[in-house]
Design a protein around this motif. Structure first.
Motif, PDB file in Angstrom:
ATOM      1  N   PHE A  89       5.306  -3.119   8.203  1.00  0.00           N
ATOM      2  CA  PHE A  89       4.096  -3.376   7.428  1.00  0.00           C
ATOM      3  C   PHE A  89       4.428  -3.579   5.954  1.00  0.00           C
ATOM      4  N   ASP A  90       3.619  -4.396   5.284  1.00  0.00           N
ATOM      5  CA  ASP A  90       3.805  -4.654   3.852  1.00  0.00           C
ATOM      6  C   ASP A  90       3.699  -3.379   3.026  1.00  0.00           C
ATOM      7  N   TRP A  91       2.757  -2.512   3.391  1.00  0.00           N
ATOM      8  CA  TRP A  91       2.533  -1.308   2.587  1.00  0.00           C
ATOM      9  C   TRP A  91       3.711  -0.339   2.640  1.00  0.00           C
ATOM     10  N   GLU A  92       4.635  -0.519   3.568  1.00  0.00           N
ATOM     11  CA  GLU A  92       5.828   0.322   3.646  1.00  0.00           C
ATOM     12  C   GLU A  92       6.927  -0.135   2.684  1.00  0.00           C
ATOM     13  N   ILE A  93       6.764  -1.287   2.074  1.00  0.00           N
ATOM     14  CA  ILE A  93       7.746  -1.830   1.127  1.00  0.00           C
ATOM     15  C   ILE A  93       7.161  -1.699  -0.270  1.00  0.00           C
ATOM     16  N   SER A  94       7.855  -0.959  -1.133  1.00  0.00           N
ATOM     17  CA  SER A  94       7.346  -0.795  -2.496  1.00  0.00           C
ATOM     18  C   SER A  94       7.688  -2.033  -3.328  1.00  0.00           C
ATOM     19  N   GLU A  95       6.873  -2.286  -4.317  1.00  0.00           N
ATOM     20  CA  GLU A  95       7.092  -3.442  -5.195  1.00  0.00           C
ATOM     21  C   GLU A  95       8.338  -3.229  -6.057  1.00  0.00           C
ATOM     22  N   ASP A  96       8.780  -1.981  -6.192  1.00  0.00           N
ATOM     23  CA  ASP A  96       9.979  -1.673  -6.979  1.00  0.00           C
ATOM     24  C   ASP A  96      11.234  -2.302  -6.385  1.00  0.00           C
ATOM     25  N   ARG A 126       8.797 -11.970   1.908  1.00  0.00           N
ATOM     26  CA  ARG A 126       9.704 -12.174   0.778  1.00  0.00           C
ATOM     27  C   ARG A 126      11.052 -11.498   1.050  1.00  0.00           C
ATOM     28  N   LEU A 127      11.009 -10.297   1.637  1.00  0.00           N
ATOM     29  CA  LEU A 127      12.243  -9.591   1.983  1.00  0.00           C
ATOM     30  C   LEU A 127      13.048 -10.377   3.025  1.00  0.00           C
ATOM     31  N   ILE A 128      12.362 -10.938   3.987  1.00  0.00           N
ATOM     32  CA  ILE A 128      13.031 -11.759   5.005  1.00  0.00           C
ATOM     33  C   ILE A 128      13.661 -12.997   4.371  1.00  0.00           C
ATOM     34  N   GLN A 129      12.962 -13.625   3.437  1.00  0.00           N
ATOM     35  CA  GLN A 129      13.509 -14.803   2.756  1.00  0.00           C
ATOM     36  C   GLN A 129      14.752 -14.440   1.948  1.00  0.00           C
TER      37      GLN A 129
END
Length: 74
Positions: A56-63, A35-38
């Motif tokens: 990794f996904d877990w390094e990106i917070s949903e905030d 999603r961040l790449i998009q």
């Protein structure tokens, strides 16, 4: 007597594609990294100037996404 060949009624180009898929489309759509790449690709100002995309996904917070997604679409 020779019988005619039974040919299939359809031809599939992607018949073996499932063997080469590493993850499902559902997993990719749920991925924070993707999603961040998009968002970067669309040049959305909130994500355009980020230094790097974590591995990794877990390094990106949903905030990170919640503030952008709360904004009304223009």
């Amino acid at each position: 007597m020779v019988t005619p060949l039974q040919l299939p009624e359809h031809y599939r180009l992607d018949q073996l594609q499932a063997e080469f898929d590493f993850v499902t489309d559902k997993y990719i759509e749920a991925s924070r990294r993707f999603r961040l790449i998009q968002y970067r690709e669309r040049e959305i100002p909130d994500f355009k100037n980020k230094a790097m995309i974590p591995a990794f996904d877990w390094e990106i917070s949903e905030d990170v996404f919640s503030e952008y997604e709360k904004k009304p679409e223009m």
